[in-house]
Design a protein around this motif. Structure first.
Motif, PDB file in Angstrom:
ATOM      1  N   GLY A  38      40.803  66.789  28.906  1.00 57.05           N
ATOM      2  CA  GLY A  38      40.200  67.200  27.648  1.00 57.05           C
ATOM      3  C   GLY A  38      38.830  67.787  27.857  1.00 57.05           C
ATOM      4  N   GLU A  39      38.127  68.014  26.765  1.00 61.85           N
ATOM      5  CA  GLU A  39      36.787  68.581  26.813  1.00 61.85           C
ATOM      6  C   GLU A  39      35.826  67.689  26.052  1.00 61.85           C
ATOM      7  OE1 GLU A  39      36.527  72.648  25.647  1.00 61.85           O
ATOM      8  OE2 GLU A  39      38.331  73.215  26.745  1.00 61.85           O
ATOM      9  N   SER A  40      34.562  67.806  26.415  1.00 59.32           N
ATOM     10  CA  SER A  40      33.523  67.038  25.753  1.00 59.32           C
ATOM     11  C   SER A  40      32.252  67.851  25.729  1.00 59.32           C
ATOM     12  CB  SER A  40      33.288  65.726  26.526  1.00 59.32           C
ATOM     13  OG  SER A  40      32.275  64.970  25.904  1.00 59.32           O
ATOM     14  N   THR A  41      31.413  67.613  24.763  1.00 61.39           N
ATOM     15  CA  THR A  41      30.112  68.265  24.708  1.00 61.39           C
ATOM     16  C   THR A  41      29.037  67.195  24.545  1.00 61.39           C
ATOM     17  OG1 THR A  41      30.209  68.552  22.314  1.00 61.39           O
ATOM     18  CG2 THR A  41      31.048  70.365  23.666  1.00 61.39           C
ATOM     19  N   GLY A  42      27.854  67.541  24.994  1.00 61.99           N
ATOM     20  CA  GLY A  42      26.742  66.627  24.859  1.00 61.99           C
ATOM     21  C   GLY A  42      25.715  66.860  25.943  1.00 61.99           C
ATOM     22  N   LEU A  60      23.948  65.837  29.274  1.00 64.95           N
ATOM     23  CA  LEU A  60      24.232  65.064  30.481  1.00 64.95           C
ATOM     24  C   LEU A  60      22.917  64.799  31.186  1.00 64.95           C
ATOM     25  CD1 LEU A  60      26.311  63.881  32.483  1.00 64.95           C
ATOM     26  CD2 LEU A  60      26.399  66.135  33.551  1.00 64.95           C
TER      27      LEU A  60
END
Length: 167
Positions: A158-162, A164
């Motif tokens: 999957g994908e994620s944003t934020g 790091l």
């Protein structure tokens, strides 16, 4: 530059050769091989080297020679506004996390947890994944990073944003 612990001259030269193998033109700071006990010279000298490289318009990225100990010592000599005036990429890991974190959270700049001269660039292609690094630091990676070292497996696809943040 050597913002932390001192580096062996032979390892430094092998690391510079590794940078050249990527097609880069490394610039050696005169203080890169300094030694003061286990660090690469006094903190102020290491900070001045960092700032010289950062202010130099011919330099696109600043790469740490090694980690070890000492990068947090140079933070008092670094000025956010000075660095923002000439933004560029910083690359390092290990002890340079103090710089990586300050540049990203304190200055809003790009900093890459990536290979340094010692052990990584010095080892050539076996020391790091060139494709992932180049994707992260060049305009070719502007459409998104491609992290694909051999053996990489997504545990949860999957994908994620934020944001790091290392540490």
């Amino acid at each position: 530059i050597s913002p932390s612990s001192a580096i062996d001259a032979d390892e430094y030269e092998r690391g510079m050769a590794g940078l050249r193998a990527l097609g880069w033109e490394p610039v050696r700071d005169a203080s890169a091989l300094e030694r003061d006990a286990y660090v690469a010279g006094p903190a102020e000298l290491r900070a001045q080297a960092f700032l010289r490289a950062w202010r130099d318009p011919s330099i696109a990225a600043v790469v740490a020679s090694r980690g070890g100990y000492g990068s947090a010592q140079i933070l008092p000599w670094l000025d956010r506004e000075t660095l923002l005036a000439t933004p560029k990429v910083f690359i390092g890991y290990s002890d340079t996390t103090a710089l990586l974190s300050w540049l990203t959270t304190g200055c809003g700049m790009t900093a890459v947890h990536g290979p340094m001269l010692e052990k990584r660039f010095a080892a050539g292609a076996a020391g790091f994944d060139a494709g992932s690094l180049l994707s992260a630091v060049t305009t070719a990676g502007a459409g998104g990073w491609a992290l694909a070292p051999p053996g990489l497996e997504a545990l949860v696809p999957g994908e994620s944003t934020g944001v790091l943040v290392g540490g």
